[in-house]
Scaffold this motif. Structure first.
Motif: not given
Length: 330
Positions: A97-98, A100-103, A106, A135, A167
């Motif tokens: 995944v990118d 930047a997509d993982v806050p 987490y 990624k 999550d």
């Protein structure tokens, strides 16, 4: 040399990369011992049998899972390993995944991954692939007795495995009271935003982590040395009365604070740029009365505004009516 915490392999598709896991951080917590305040003797913690009250040695301790009240299934380290051998020995990449997509909420704990025997080439291949693709690899790995979600990140010449929180471990922010996203609703003007951006620009510098250190820990250790020198090793310092918190009814003069930070020149980026790195200090926004802590023209203006706010103009009294006799003559 640091000892590996875990040995196994990274697996994705048909690729198999032998690796070793090392902790990427070391803690510098204050090592404080709990004492009995009556005689300052250390307080010990003992492992004891709750039925007999007798102390239990480490060699006699085993792990157990309570499947019903006071009934346990004993699980050895070998049992925990055999439950899923592949999971305990493999970092299984599930997706890419990118980054930047993982806050940030987490991310949990970073580990360094190094190639195991014969794994240099495929390790370098994965590292370069992550770098060029921009990624991170999302994987699962069992460390000790817990399965973690993890992100494999390329950092310079190293692949870093950063454990992630699941999550359902992240608390919902819906219950928290924060300002509205709309600047208008929050009472923020475009001018205030521009001045804040000028302040940020003036304080922007290259990331050099070595310049930051734990000043609080250093201050506590300085206090320890001071007490030792003064022979106050058994003196208990009682807490001081808490400081009165600023009243929420007081006005936050944000513009004045920003002007003060920028040298009294609102919106002047040049002033922020020419300010030296050493003199640039972050400004803490406190609730302060209008006009407090300012000098010059801005102070006078703020004081005038405060007076007007504190003392509203009195309503003009109605004119007195003339006596009835005078009205009759008129």
């Amino acid at each position: 040399m640091q000892r590996a915490l875990w040995k196994g392999a990274i697996s994705f598709g048909l690729v198999h990369i032998p690796v070793e896991l090392f902790s990427a951080v070391k803690e510098h917590d204050l090592d404080l011992t709990m004492l009995d305040r009556r005689d300052f003797s250390p307080i010990g913690f003992r492992r004891y049998n709750k039925h007999t009250g007798k102390e239990v040695k480490w060699d006699d301790i085993v792990k157990g899972y309570e499947y019903k009240d006071n009934e346990y299934v004993v699980l050895s380290d070998e049992d925990l390993k055999r439950a899923n051998v592949e999971a305990t020995q493999t970092i299984d990449i599930l997706a890419f995944v990118d980054a930047a997509d993982v806050p940030l909420t987490y991310y949990d704990h970073p580990y360094y991954l190094t190639p195991g025997r014969g794994g240099d080439k495929v390790y370098a291949l994965l590292r370069e692939t992550l770098r060029r693709a921009g990624k991170v690899g999302i994987a699962q790995v069992v460390i000790r007795t817990k399965q973690h979600l993890a992100a494999l990140v390329c950092m310079d010449q190293m692949i870093v495995l950063n454990t992630l929180r699941y999550d359902d471990e992240i608390r919902d922010t819906g219950e928290l009271d924060v300002p509205a996203k709309s600047l208008k609703t929050s009472g923020i003007s475009d001018k205030e935003v521009q001045m804040a951006l000028s302040l940020v620009e003036g304080m922007t510098e290259k990331w050099e982590p070595q310049q930051y250190h734990d000043t609080y820990r250093e201050d506590v250790l300085t206090l320890v040395k001071k007490k030792v020198k003064a022979r106050q090793t058994k003196t208990i310092t009682e807490p001081q009365p808490e400081r009165e918190q600023p009243s929420s009814a007081k006005v936050i003069d944000l513009m004045a604070l920003l002007k003060q930070s920028l040298g009294g020149k609102p919106g002047a980026k040049s002033a922020a740029k020419t300010e030296t790195r050493t003199s640039a200090k972050p400004v803490t926004l406190h609730a302060v009365p209008a006009g407090a802590g300012k000098t010059g023209k801005s102070s006078a203006t703020a004081k005038t505004a405060a007076k007007k706010t504190a003392k509203p103009a009195r309503a003009k009294a109605p004119a007195k009516r003339a006596p009835a006799a005078q009205r009759a003559r008129a």
